[in-house]
Motif scaffolding. Structure first.
Motif, PDB file in Angstrom:
ATOM      1  N   GLU A 452       0.886  -1.763  -0.396  1.00  0.00           N
ATOM      2  CA  GLU A 452       0.225  -0.023  -0.237  1.00  0.00           C
ATOM      3  C   GLU A 452       0.649   1.190   0.149  1.00  0.00           C
ATOM      4  O   GLU A 452       0.446   2.172  -0.398  1.00  0.00           O
ATOM      5  CB  GLU A 452      -1.109  -0.207   1.226  1.00  0.00           C
ATOM      6  CG  GLU A 452      -0.313  -0.007   2.866  1.00  0.00           C
ATOM      7  CD  GLU A 452      -1.919  -0.014   3.643  1.00  0.00           C
ATOM      8  OE1 GLU A 452      -1.968   1.445   4.069  1.00  0.00           O
ATOM      9  OE2 GLU A 452      -1.355  -1.124   4.226  1.00  0.00           O
ATOM     10  N   GLN A 453       2.205   0.999   0.082  1.00  0.00           N
ATOM     11  CA  GLN A 453       3.060   2.250   0.109  1.00  0.00           C
ATOM     12  C   GLN A 453       4.202   1.990  -0.787  1.00  0.00           C
ATOM     13  O   GLN A 453       5.003   2.934  -1.432  1.00  0.00           O
ATOM     14  CB  GLN A 453       3.646   2.461   1.208  1.00  0.00           C
ATOM     15  CG  GLN A 453       2.862   2.931   2.907  1.00  0.00           C
ATOM     16  CD  GLN A 453       2.193   4.318   2.715  1.00  0.00           C
ATOM     17  OE1 GLN A 453       2.919   5.300   1.643  1.00  0.00           O
ATOM     18  NE2 GLN A 453       1.421   4.040   3.194  1.00  0.00           N
ATOM     19  N   ALA A 454       3.831   1.557  -1.736  1.00  0.00           N
ATOM     20  CA  ALA A 454       5.231   0.928  -3.442  1.00  0.00           C
ATOM     21  C   ALA A 454       4.448   1.966  -4.109  1.00  0.00           C
ATOM     22  O   ALA A 454       3.327   2.614  -3.967  1.00  0.00           O
ATOM     23  CB  ALA A 454       4.156   0.150  -3.675  1.00  0.00           C
ATOM     24  N   GLU A 455       5.276   3.530  -4.963  1.00  0.00           N
ATOM     25  CA  GLU A 455       4.974   3.585  -5.300  1.00  0.00           C
ATOM     26  C   GLU A 455       6.302   3.685  -6.409  1.00  0.00           C
ATOM     27  O   GLU A 455       7.130   3.137  -6.115  1.00  0.00           O
ATOM     28  CB  GLU A 455       4.711   4.941  -5.192  1.00  0.00           C
ATOM     29  CG  GLU A 455       6.307   5.733  -4.419  1.00  0.00           C
ATOM     30  CD  GLU A 455       5.776   7.215  -3.802  1.00  0.00           C
ATOM     31  OE1 GLU A 455       5.281   7.655  -4.130  1.00  0.00           O
ATOM     32  OE2 GLU A 455       6.619   7.149  -2.035  1.00  0.00           O
ATOM     33  N   LYS A 456       6.078   3.915  -8.068  1.00  0.00           N
ATOM     34  CA  LYS A 456       6.711   4.742  -8.553  1.00  0.00           C
ATOM     35  C   LYS A 456       7.950   6.119  -8.171  1.00  0.00           C
ATOM     36  O   LYS A 456       7.375   7.080  -7.388  1.00  0.00           O
ATOM     37  CB  LYS A 456       6.188   5.068 -10.176  1.00  0.00           C
ATOM     38  CG  LYS A 456       6.264   3.806 -11.072  1.00  0.00           C
ATOM     39  CD  LYS A 456       7.001   2.693 -10.946  1.00  0.00           C
ATOM     40  CE  LYS A 456       6.671   1.409 -12.099  1.00  0.00           C
ATOM     41  NZ  LYS A 456       6.231   1.553 -12.680  1.00  0.00           N
ATOM     42  N   ASP A 457       9.700   5.689  -9.022  1.00  0.00           N
ATOM     43  CA  ASP A 457       9.700   7.633  -8.240  1.00  0.00           C
ATOM     44  C   ASP A 457       9.864   7.280  -6.213  1.00  0.00           C
ATOM     45  O   ASP A 457      10.731   9.045  -6.147  1.00  0.00           O
ATOM     46  CB  ASP A 457       9.254   8.474  -9.062  1.00  0.00           C
ATOM     47  CG  ASP A 457       9.288   7.944 -10.761  1.00  0.00           C
ATOM     48  OD1 ASP A 457      10.809   7.908 -11.413  1.00  0.00           O
ATOM     49  OD2 ASP A 457       8.883   8.558 -11.434  1.00  0.00           O
ATOM     50  N   GLY A 458       9.782   5.862  -5.996  1.00  0.00           N
ATOM     51  CA  GLY A 458       9.974   6.846  -3.943  1.00  0.00           C
ATOM     52  C   GLY A 458      11.264   6.314  -3.558  1.00  0.00           C
ATOM     53  O   GLY A 458      12.261   5.917  -4.622  1.00  0.00           O
ATOM     54  N   ASP A 459      11.682   6.152  -2.361  1.00  0.00           N
ATOM     55  CA  ASP A 459      12.816   6.254  -1.946  1.00  0.00           C
ATOM     56  C   ASP A 459      13.079   5.065  -1.912  1.00  0.00           C
ATOM     57  O   ASP A 459      12.831   4.073  -0.748  1.00  0.00           O
ATOM     58  CB  ASP A 459      12.780   7.028  -0.649  1.00  0.00           C
ATOM     59  CG  ASP A 459      14.348   7.127  -0.039  1.00  0.00           C
ATOM     60  OD1 ASP A 459      14.707   6.813  -0.301  1.00  0.00           O
ATOM     61  OD2 ASP A 459      14.133   8.536   1.075  1.00  0.00           O
ATOM     62  N   GLN A 460      13.900   4.686  -2.478  1.00  0.00           N
ATOM     63  CA  GLN A 460      14.450   3.227  -2.803  1.00  0.00           C
ATOM     64  C   GLN A 460      15.069   2.580  -1.962  1.00  0.00           C
ATOM     65  O   GLN A 460      15.647   1.324  -0.934  1.00  0.00           O
ATOM     66  CB  GLN A 460      15.064   2.525  -4.084  1.00  0.00           C
ATOM     67  CG  GLN A 460      14.221   2.632  -5.110  1.00  0.00           C
ATOM     68  CD  GLN A 460      14.612   2.141  -6.456  1.00  0.00           C
ATOM     69  OE1 GLN A 460      15.789   2.514  -7.207  1.00  0.00           O
ATOM     70  NE2 GLN A 460      13.965   1.916  -7.723  1.00  0.00           N
ATOM     71  N   ALA A 461      16.490   3.735  -1.314  1.00  0.00           N
ATOM     72  CA  ALA A 461      17.494   3.687  -0.021  1.00  0.00           C
ATOM     73  C   ALA A 461      16.771   3.260   1.182  1.00  0.00           C
ATOM     74  O   ALA A 461      17.136   2.639   1.937  1.00  0.00           O
ATOM     75  CB  ALA A 461      18.491   4.484  -0.098  1.00  0.00           C
ATOM     76  N   TRP A 462      15.519   3.951   1.659  1.00  0.00           N
ATOM     77  CA  TRP A 462      15.088   3.975   2.526  1.00  0.00           C
ATOM     78  C   TRP A 462      14.570   2.782   2.481  1.00  0.00           C
ATOM     79  O   TRP A 462      14.424   1.650   3.756  1.00  0.00           O
ATOM     80  CB  TRP A 462      13.262   4.416   2.967  1.00  0.00           C
ATOM     81  CG  TRP A 462      12.471   4.238   3.807  1.00  0.00           C
ATOM     82  CD1 TRP A 462      11.651   2.728   3.209  1.00  0.00           C
ATOM     83  CD2 TRP A 462      12.133   4.646   5.005  1.00  0.00           C
ATOM     84  NE1 TRP A 462      10.579   2.561   4.177  1.00  0.00           N
ATOM     85  CE2 TRP A 462      11.448   3.605   5.647  1.00  0.00           C
ATOM     86  CE3 TRP A 462      12.783   5.523   5.426  1.00  0.00           C
ATOM     87  CZ2 TRP A 462      10.885   4.456   6.816  1.00  0.00           C
ATOM     88  CZ3 TRP A 462      12.382   5.640   6.974  1.00  0.00           C
ATOM     89  CH2 TRP A 462      11.415   4.881   7.461  1.00  0.00           C
ATOM     90  N   ASP A 463      13.985   1.644   1.605  1.00  0.00           N
ATOM     91  CA  ASP A 463      13.335   0.205   2.056  1.00  0.00           C
ATOM     92  C   ASP A 463      14.711  -1.156   1.904  1.00  0.00           C
ATOM     93  O   ASP A 463      14.609  -1.473   2.836  1.00  0.00           O
ATOM     94  CB  ASP A 463      13.053  -0.585   0.107  1.00  0.00           C
ATOM     95  CG  ASP A 463      11.748   0.250   0.213  1.00  0.00           C
ATOM     96  OD1 ASP A 463      11.048   0.345   0.485  1.00  0.00           O
ATOM     97  OD2 ASP A 463      11.597   0.338  -1.541  1.00  0.00           O
TER      98      ASP A 463
END
Length: 536
Positions: A452-463
């Motif tokens: 539900e928080q997945a998105e394009k161009d999000g903060d991948q380093a956060w993951d």
């Protein structure tokens, strides 16, 4: 012969100043009785009565609704008469005089109906509205459903029109007008047409273009206006009023089963994957029907931690079937507001509709790219509920817990998670909530279940940072955590390189998780990040 007689009668009733004549009702739709009258709309440029019913019984029994031209067009475009006149163009009708004028009014009316329905769907469903496929039938039956709710006497006519032997032809005739109206709107870029279906364009959705195109009328106000116009237009003798009232009472007493789409128009809506209903109870009933249960019971229990909005629903008939119901409007979704405070550098989406769209969209896109996700079963759009298959397996977080305790040593699932997360990132996605407890391990496969928080161009380093630091929360097993981190990062770098790993070293991530991670564990995780980041 009867058409000619109706036109001549119309000219007499409107004092020879007739612009158009249209027949509608039971005689046209094919469900009339021997004593049924003819229903016609007569438009006139200079009709002094503005809008008025007139009745004649010779040479034909006719109920004529006479309306001034500009009022007729205004009702079609703006519902200025509460759709009292233009609403009759929703269903099958036959132009007896000046078909072009009648068609113009019909298309204008149906354009407005489409825009109103789409505006309502987009207002109620937000970003999730762009995932909904809308057949032209929906615009017809949604409107009829609303009209019947504010003017119940119309229900009998609607039921008969769409259940009588001529129902297929009646439906096709109505949809032809909606098709032309939809093509006009599609050409303006408000949505895309796919055959007889439309899908919203996300850019228009975000810009509230539909709100600018047409302000949404209050249905209650429109209903009151319709009753008021009906009363004004029906200023005739007491005997006519009595006969009409008795006729409506008799019709309402007749048993006629409404078609399902008239009762529940939202069930006409579609998704590319899964079915659509309005309420959660409807969805449970539909799933029980799909399982061919003649009788059934169901049980519900919460999945995950205390903040989880996912529930396991087991429907029991002659066997059991289980599904995961995720409630996006649940009060426990307020956890995202708290996390926005706790992690000020990371913004989590709080809107139920936006989170539902992200879950649906990411579930399908990731699976199409080779990352396992549970199949989507359906959505209860009024309740903001999305239903997926229940995948029975072990939580990755449980296996990592066993690794930290030394009771489990196989790191394959951890490395596989790093690999699959790298695949997601390569696609442009960021998970947003990458905790191990959202991953189900079933055999050699890993299923991503919380998107539900997945998105394009999000903060991948956060993951990357969230997975590692959250895995080490309140733990003293720095050596075991280093082994877990190395396996995860090895899988990740192998599928997506080390750029995001280097970014995950940023101090802002360490500060966020510092209150729940011991200094020793923090050093172990950061050491592993550094060794896999190319910064040695």
């Amino acid at each position: 012969e009867e058409k000619d007689q109706l036109v001549e009668l119309a000219k007499i009733l409107a004092n020879d100043e007739v612009t158009s004549v249209t027949a509608y009702g039971s005689k046209v739709a094919g469900y009339s009785r021997p004593d049924s009258d003819y229903d016609i709309i007569v438009t006139s440029k200079n009709f002094s009565g503005r809008v008025r019913y007139k009745y004649v019984d010779t040479p034909l029994v006719v109920s004529a609704l006479i309306v001034r031209d500009e009022l007729f067009l205004s009702d079609a475009k703006k519902a200025s008469l509460g759709e009292f006149v233009s609403g009759r163009l929703l269903n099958i009708h036959v132009a007896l005089l000046n078909a072009r004028f009648i068609r113009e009014a019909e298309v204008e009316s149906k354009k407005r109906v489409i825009v109103e329905a789409i505006y309502e769907l987009s207002s109620q469903n937000g970003e999730f509205a762009q995932d909904i496929v809308i057949p032209l039938d929906y615009f017809l039956f949604d409107k009829l459903h609303k009209r019947a709710s504010i003017y119940p006497p119309a229900l009998y006519s609607y039921v008969k029109t769409y259940t009588c032997p001529s129902a297929p032809e009646n439906r096709a005739s109505s949809l032809d007008g909606f098709r032309e109206a939809a093509k006009v709107l599609a050409a303006q870029g408000f949505f895309e047409m796919q055959g007889d279906r439309v899908r919203l364009v996300s850019e228009k959705l975000r810009s509230r273009a539909f709100a600018k195109l047409l302000g949404l009328f209050n249905l209650t106000t429109r209903g009151v206006r319709q009753y008021a116009v009906h009363g004004y237009a029906g200023r005739v003798g007491l005997s006519v009023v009595k006969d009409e009232a008795l006729s409506k009472v008799r019709r309402m007493q007749q048993k006629a089963e409404p078609p399902a789409e008239l009762l529940r128009p939202k069930e006409l809506l579609m998704l590319d994957e899964g079915l659509v209903v309005a309420k959660t109870t409807d969805l449970i009933q539909a799933l029980a029907g799909r399982a061919s249960f003649s009788t059934y019971t169901h049980q519900t229990k919460t999945l995950g931690d205390v903040y989880s909005t996912a529930k396991l629903v087991t429907i029991k008939g002659d066997r059991e079937v289980s599904y995961v119901f995720k409630h996006f409007a649940d009060i426990r979704s307020m956890k995202w507001a708290l996390l926005n405070v706790w992690a000020p550098g990371r913004r989590f989406s709080m809107s139920p509709q936006a989170r539902m769209h992200r879950e649906y969209n990411a579930t399908r896109e990731l699976r199409n790219s080779g990352v396992e996700t549970p199949r989507i079963i359906g959505a209860a759009i009024d309740d903001r509920v999305l239903v997926k298959d229940f995948v029975e397996g072990k939580l990755l977080s449980k296996l990592i817990g066993q690794i930290l305790k030394g009771t489990y040593s196989d790191l394959t699932c951890v490395k596989s998670y790093g690999r699959d997360l790298g695949v997601m990132h390569r696609m442009g996605f960021a998970l947003g909530d990458a905790k191990a407890e959202n991953i189900i391990v079933k055999g050699d496969l890993l299923y991503f279940t919380d998107l539900e928080q997945a998105e394009k161009d999000g903060d991948q380093a956060w993951d990357i940072a969230e997975f590692l630091y959250y895995a080490g929360k309140l733990s003293l097993k720095e050596d075991a955590l280093r082994v877990v981190a190395d396996a995860f990062l090895e899988g990740y770098v192998g599928s997506n390189g080390d750029e995001n790993v280097a970014r995950a070293l940023a101090s802002k991530y360490a500060y966020t998780f510092g209150p729940v991670v011991t200094p020793q564990v923090m050093m172990a995780i950061r050491g592993s990040l550094k060794s896999h980041s190319g910064r040695n």
